[in-house]
Write an enzyme that holds these catalytic residues in place. Sequence first.
Site, PDB file in Angstrom:
ATOM      1  N   ASP A 283       3.502 -31.437  27.810  1.00 26.30           N
ATOM      2  CA  ASP A 283       2.220 -31.061  27.228  1.00 26.30           C
ATOM      3  C   ASP A 283       1.492 -30.071  28.138  1.00 26.30           C
ATOM      4  OD1 ASP A 283       0.075 -31.597  25.242  1.00 26.30           O
ATOM      5  OD2 ASP A 283      -0.992 -32.314  27.014  1.00 26.30           O
ATOM      6  N   GLU A 325       5.218 -26.983  25.850  1.00 26.02           N
ATOM      7  CA  GLU A 325       4.207 -26.767  24.818  1.00 26.02           C
ATOM      8  C   GLU A 325       3.197 -25.723  25.306  1.00 26.02           C
ATOM      9  OE1 GLU A 325       0.255 -27.756  22.780  1.00 26.02           O
ATOM     10  OE2 GLU A 325       0.725 -28.416  24.796  1.00 26.02           O
TER      11      GLU A 325
END
Length: 649
Positions: A283, A325
């Site tokens: 993330d 990401e």
Amino acid sequence: MNLSALHSFGKEMLQKNKIDTEKKDKAFAQKFIQHLDAIESLFDEIYGRHPKRNAAFDALLQNLVTQYQQRPTTLLKKDQAKAKKGNWFLSNDIAGMSLYVDRFAGNLLGLSQKLDYFTELGVNFLHLMPVFESPEGESDGGYAVSNFRKVDARFGNNEDLEALIEKMNAKDMYLMLDIVLNHTSHHHEWAQKAKAGDSYYQDFFYFYENRDIPNQLDQTMPEIFPESSPGSFTYIPECNKWVMTVFHHYQWDLNYSNPDVFVAMLDTVLHYANLGVDILRIDAPAFIWKQLGTSCQNLPQAHTLLRLIKQCVQVSSPGMALLGEAIVAPDEIIKYFGTQEYTAKECDVAYNATQMALQWDALATGDTRVMLSAQHPIMQKPFGCTWISYTRCHDDIGLGYDDYMIERVGLNPYHHRTYLKNYYAGWHEGSSSAGALFSVNPKTGDARISGSLASLCGLEKAVEWNSPLHIEQALNKIILMQAHSMFMGGIPMLFYGDELAYTNDYSYLQDAGKSYDNRWMHRPIMNWDKNEKRKQEGSFENIIFTQTKKLIATRKRMPILSDTKNTTWLTPHNIHVAAFARTQENKKIYCLFNYKDTASFITWYAFKEQGDRPSVLLDHWSGKEHKVGNDHEYFVLPPYGFAILEAVQ
Ligand code: GLC
């Protein structure tokens, strides 16, 4: 250390840990020694001069060995099988769905009882939104983690997760989980200790005695949530200091200039690998390195750290691929696949956020020129890596492509973006879209877009207007968008609910822990009675579910759709149509998508200009055969229609 000293050091470590370098652990031992050089030099690029360098490096290597020793036999076998296949994640056989466990099925147990639903649809890869402990009300959908290794009680417990993974394995399904690398919740043990004044743990974060440096940093760091969490720093009264909080005020940024932080987080990466994660979603990797005077995004050190993670994963859990990401500018996204000697040696997968946004651009304008103008960086993806190809996810849609891409087709970037935002917010006259602007920044004029696939495509309003024409258009738009991302290179990733045309859910407004964040409007709570309607001929759920299923099945039937970097855009002949070819050996298919609300015409010459002379084209979507006409005649695509054509004669 010179190479031979380093190798001896590595061998000693293996010996100390009783690694059987000749037989049982031979493959691991070889990898360990093979990658040691890269691991050390990447580690030293960042931590070489840090006073804790030696202890941290030892701890890192020790973790690699221990985590390997703890890797379950089933996963070791799976690693071998994946290695045999090569880059298994490039396959056309994978179709994914991203979902919130609680909103989809109540909890992990509930989810494990829903696996047949995925089989029915053709989905064999699940991205579970964060399932680890995260304080209710200050959770950012699970992206504020207070314990990286304990499943949140809302979802069940660790055993439930293990049981689910076992069931998924039995069905040959792949799993993606997140590692929230950039920050922790302020309830995480490290943050709690830091708050209480423990200087060892304060060094895990970015703490400041006063506003001097925060003020300087604020001048160059873009705000991520300007409305709900302006600025990037939060005052902590307990210790009378400021801490860096780039996202929400309750998400504290981890300090990766401290090697202890890296070592601890890498150990969690390997722990997730040992749970059976096939693709680890890292993330917000763009944010993990901070430096005064910069935007604190996409810095070279962030890439070095990701490369280091990749090297370590290749040693201890080689079957796990990494997804970065990075939802950033097109030229920056591509760098997450690695550059120079690390090309294709950083993240294996990245979101094709640029293409996703460009499809929304084309849908609002009926014009594909900006999409085409922005392809250059997208096409630079190295062989062996792939995209997550998607139309919607749990996040907002950012129009993150560059202004020059818009200018190049003769449009004014400011007016163009304003149009797109107004269109999707439903403010533009005639717009059937029912989205909302997210994270509006009055200082910069920036805004992103929230809304479900169906609502952005116009279904919510069309039903309100009771307009059969608009309903039909909305349904066609949904499938057009999905088809385009399904047939572009990459792993298709559906967002749950979109396969059943869920429109926006406004119930988040009643929940104080969510009402400040309108991304919740497109994160539905599944209603399984409504979902049954997929079996009711002619219902929206039925139309969209059946066609989504057909898209997946069509893709799985065609190995040419594996991501072997075999996509070539066709010369544009009609600005409303996006068209590319996929090739494999002597096979070729043409994929055409009409972003216009009327029929579009494509000269038959479009199929001949690359030297081919097809006389009959079979459309794999409609099943119809088309006789190729003269150059002054046309292939006709219906409004918001598409075709997947292959020469059969
Ligand atoms: C990622 C997530 C997003 C979250 C952010 C902070 O971008 O996708 O939902 O808010 O990271 O963790």
